[in-house]
Design an enzyme around this catalytic site. Structure first.
Site, PDB file in Angstrom:
ATOM      1  N   ALA A 211      26.043  35.698  63.826  1.00  0.00           N
ATOM      2  CA  ALA A 211      26.633  35.840  62.493  1.00  0.00           C
ATOM      3  C   ALA A 211      26.537  37.279  62.007  1.00  0.00           C
ATOM      4  O   ALA A 211      27.475  37.815  61.407  1.00  0.00           O
ATOM      5  CB  ALA A 211      25.943  34.891  61.516  1.00  0.00           C
ATOM      6  N   TYR A 212      25.398  37.910  62.280  1.00  0.00           N
ATOM      7  CA  TYR A 212      25.204  39.313  61.866  1.00  0.00           C
ATOM      8  C   TYR A 212      26.178  40.236  62.589  1.00  0.00           C
ATOM      9  O   TYR A 212      26.865  41.053  61.959  1.00  0.00           O
ATOM     10  CB  TYR A 212      23.756  39.717  62.161  1.00  0.00           C
ATOM     11  CG  TYR A 212      23.478  41.194  61.997  1.00  0.00           C
ATOM     12  CD1 TYR A 212      23.297  41.746  60.733  1.00  0.00           C
ATOM     13  CD2 TYR A 212      23.393  42.033  63.111  1.00  0.00           C
ATOM     14  CE1 TYR A 212      23.037  43.108  60.585  1.00  0.00           C
ATOM     15  CE2 TYR A 212      23.135  43.383  62.969  1.00  0.00           C
ATOM     16  CZ  TYR A 212      22.957  43.922  61.706  1.00  0.00           C
ATOM     17  OH  TYR A 212      22.708  45.259  61.553  1.00  0.00           O
ATOM     18  N   VAL A 213      26.244  40.119  63.912  1.00  0.00           N
ATOM     19  CA  VAL A 213      27.111  40.990  64.706  1.00  0.00           C
ATOM     20  C   VAL A 213      28.573  40.786  64.308  1.00  0.00           C
ATOM     21  O   VAL A 213      29.327  41.754  64.123  1.00  0.00           O
ATOM     22  CB  VAL A 213      26.903  40.735  66.208  1.00  0.00           C
ATOM     23  CG1 VAL A 213      27.983  41.430  67.036  1.00  0.00           C
ATOM     24  CG2 VAL A 213      25.520  41.210  66.633  1.00  0.00           C
TER      25      VAL A 213
ATOM     26  N   VAL B 125      21.996  33.233  64.299  1.00  0.00           N
ATOM     27  CA  VAL B 125      21.824  34.222  63.229  1.00  0.00           C
ATOM     28  C   VAL B 125      22.289  35.595  63.711  1.00  0.00           C
ATOM     29  O   VAL B 125      22.991  36.316  62.992  1.00  0.00           O
ATOM     30  CB  VAL B 125      20.358  34.268  62.759  1.00  0.00           C
ATOM     31  CG1 VAL B 125      20.162  35.378  61.726  1.00  0.00           C
ATOM     32  CG2 VAL B 125      19.940  32.922  62.183  1.00  0.00           C
TER      33      VAL B 125
END
Length: 219
Positions: free
Chosen positions: A131-133, A128
């Site tokens: 995916a955010y970075v 997660v």
């Protein structure tokens, strides 16, 4: 006076930004999916327009931006573990906002990103978080490659503590906390300073008053 479209207009930073823009003589245009937010946002001086960041296309974004002078991308996929929303909101909605701003004839674009997202990630990074970075990194890269008059603000870890009005801002800073109040103050300041066009910087809590910090990073 300028009309500022705020993508993610009910987000935690956005709700702090609206009254600051009003105080500066601007009109914040809060773009939200849920019409139930209208009364709350109108009470702090924002104009409310509906926009579904994940379902609407670029043309719908451009219509939502109509009559605005600048765009602030303040949206995020939320703190949950939904990897897909990191891609559809943090990346997809940013890119659509950029394309729609150009389509609507709006040059000025300020994006709230995150500190240190260009750094390589370890192999064991949580999926997660990765995916955010990667979504933030790619959204920033798309904006830098655009013809928009952009500024990218990369805050450290966000907190709900009361704002201090004092920050540390530079191209690179050591990772640390910053209040959402202070991020909103920084965004309001860069909107009113054309010297920050084409500038990407990191910002955390610090000792410099916001105006001095922004003057220090302005080109």
């Amino acid at each position: 006076m300028a009309r500022i479209a705020i993508v993610g207009g009910h987000g935690q930073v956005a709700r702090r930004l609206h009254p600051l823009l009003v105080q500066a003589g601007h009109v914040p245009v809060a773009l939200v999916r849920n019409p139930a937010y209208a009364e709350e946002l109108s009470a702090v001086g924002a104009e409310v327009r509906l926009l579904d960041l994940e379902q609407d296309d670029v043309d719908a974004y451009a219509r939502a931006f109509e009559g605005c002078d600048a765009v602030v991308f303040a949206a995020g996929g939320g703190p949950d573990g939904n990897i897909e929303r990191k891609r559809t909101v943090d990346l997809g909605a940013s890119v659509r906002s950029q394309e729609a701003a150009a389509q609507a004839g709006i040059g000025r674009f300020v994006q709230i990103s995150a500190i240190n997202v260009d750094a390589p990630l370890p192999d064991d990074t949580d999926e997660v978080w990765r995916a955010y970075v990667e979504a933030k990194r790619d959204a920033d890269a798309a904006l830098r490659a655009s013809d928009l008059a952009w500024t990218i603000v990369r805050p450290g870890r966000l907190t709900d503590d009361p704002g201090t009005g004092r920050v540390r801002a530079a191209e690179r800073v050591e990772r640390a906390d910053i209040t959402r109040d202070d991020v909103a103050a920084v965004v309001a300041a860069v909107l009113d300073d054309d010297r920050t066009v084409g500038v990407q910087f990191e910002v955390v809590g610090g000792e410099d008053a916001v105006p001095a910090a922004i003057a220090g990073i302005a080109s």
